[in-house]
Design a protein around this motif. Structure first.
Motif, short mmCIF file in Angstrom:
data_model
loop_
_atom_site.label_atom_id
_atom_site.label_comp_id
_atom_site.label_asym_id
_atom_site.label_seq_id
_atom_site.Cartn_x
_atom_site.Cartn_y
_atom_site.Cartn_z
N CYS A 89 0.82 -1.21 0.00
CA CYS A 89 0.00 0.00 0.00
C CYS A 89 0.86 1.26 0.00
O CYS A 89 0.52 2.25 -0.69
N GLU A 90 1.94 1.25 0.74
CA GLU A 90 2.80 2.43 0.78
C GLU A 90 3.47 2.67 -0.58
O GLU A 90 3.74 3.81 -0.95
N ALA A 93 0.58 4.17 -2.69
CA ALA A 93 -0.07 5.35 -2.12
C ALA A 93 0.01 6.62 -2.97
O ALA A 93 -1.00 7.33 -3.11
N SER A 97 -3.65 7.80 -3.75
CA SER A 97 -4.12 8.98 -3.02
C SER A 97 -4.41 10.15 -3.96
O SER A 97 -5.27 10.99 -3.68
N LYS A 100 -7.61 8.40 -6.30
CA LYS A 100 -8.68 7.83 -5.48
C LYS A 100 -9.58 6.85 -6.24
O LYS A 100 -10.81 7.01 -6.29
N GLN A 116 -6.64 3.22 5.18
CA GLN A 116 -6.74 4.68 5.06
C GLN A 116 -5.43 5.36 5.46
O GLN A 116 -5.02 6.34 4.85
N ARG A 117 -4.78 4.82 6.48
CA ARG A 117 -3.48 5.37 6.87
C ARG A 117 -2.43 5.11 5.80
O ARG A 117 -1.60 5.98 5.51
N LEU A 119 -2.88 4.33 2.51
CA LEU A 119 -3.17 4.80 1.15
C LEU A 119 -3.53 6.27 1.09
O LEU A 119 -3.47 6.88 0.02
N GLY A 120 -3.97 6.84 2.22
CA GLY A 120 -4.35 8.24 2.25
C GLY A 120 -5.84 8.42 2.51
O GLY A 120 -6.65 7.57 2.13
N ASP A 121 -6.18 9.50 3.13
CA ASP A 121 -7.59 9.79 3.42
C ASP A 121 -8.37 10.01 2.14
O ASP A 121 -7.84 10.52 1.15
N VAL A 123 -9.73 7.80 0.16
CA VAL A 123 -9.74 6.69 -0.80
C VAL A 123 -10.90 5.76 -0.43
O VAL A 123 -10.97 5.29 0.71
#
Length: 283
Positions: A89-90, A93, A97, A100, A116-117, A119-121, A123
């Motif tokens: 995921c990182e 991301a 992110s 989306k 969510q942490r 991939l980013g808020d 998504v």
């Protein structure tokens, strides 16, 4: 009458990360068989030979570069082991992110908050919990929608689940733990019971191959009958039982031995372990 499979109402570019694996491969195969265009699906994998064989078999496109594969994806399906999900995921991301796309995860145990942490808020994330019978088109997939998931997103996930069996949406994320206890882990319960029946028949003098053949066919027949019947399983059970007959004696032994309570305890343990794993993987 046409032999062509029905076309899906919505067709989006879907990228399956780890797509040549067993579960993702089953879902892809089900989608293609049910009419989803193969050229709208991309499967990624690190093993080039395995990926090439998979794409040749299914007709979907392959890519060994995850970031390149998702560059224009509308749906990203994550199908890797939970232990490597954070790292994956990182890596994804920056692209995810920024655009989306809908993210659907097939990995067990990892809560939406973790994605969510990583991939980013913002998504949209759907947790999907399929079981192994999905590999033969008779699966159950539990589904939970995170914040920002639209009705169209849910329709896509339902299509995906329906391609390999049936779908069940849960309103609370904890409901996934109950799905795991019933259907996610459930096939193993039936395999255990079948194994015990086969062992018992062999001990009673039956050839093991015959015992296995009869046990598996009986399990298949009972499941098909239960699905096709308007009667509940309790009544179907009673229909097999004559008063003071052979079946009644066997069923009474199960009940006296505490089988109903044991099943309840086992499923409770399963759901509890699922909740524990979610906390461990969320760290």
């Amino acid at each position: 009458m046409s032999n062509q499979p029905p076309q899906h109402k919505s067709q989006h570019k879907m990228v399956f990360i780890g797509g040549a694996g067993n579960m993702a491969g089953a879902v892809i195969g089900g989608l293609v068989a049910s009419g989803y265009p193969a050229d709208s699906i991309v499967a990624t994998g690190r093993d080039q030979q395995k990926l090439k064989a998979f794409t040749a078999r299914t007709g979907v496109r392959g890519n060994t570069d995850n970031l390149a594969a998702i560059a224009d994806a509308e749906v990203v399906v994550l199908s890797v082991k939970p232990q490597v999900m954070k790292e994956l995921c990182e890596t994804l991301a920056p692209e995810v992110s920024a655009r989306k796309p809908l993210v659907i995860t097939l990995a067990a145990g990892i809560p939406v908050a973790a994605y969510q942490r990583w991939l980013g808020d913002g998504v949209p994330i759907i947790r999907a919990m399929p079981n192994t019978p999905a590999m033969v088109g008779t699966g159950v997939t539990g589904l939970y929608a995170g914040a920002g998931v639209t009705d169209e997103h849910k329709s896509i996930a339902t299509q995906m689940a329906d391609a390999v069996g049936i779908a069940l949406w849960v309103d609370q994320e904890s409901g996934i733990d109950q799905v795991i206890a019933v259907s996610g882990s459930g096939p193993a319960y039936y395999f255990q019971f079948m194994e015990s029946m086969i062992d018992a028949a062999e001990k009673a003098g039956m050839n093991r191959a015959d015992a296995e053949r009869l046990t598996l066919q009986t399990a298949l027949g009972a499941a098909k009958l239960a699905v096709a019947s308007d009667l509940d399983v309790a009544q179907l059970k009673r229909n097999v039982m004559s008063p003071n007959g052979t079946t009644e004696r066997a069923v009474k032994r199960f009940q006296e031995g505490g089988l109903p309570e044991l099943v309840e305890q086992a499923m409770s343990d399963c759901a509890a372990r699922a909740a524990e794993m979610a906390k461990e993987l969320d760290k």
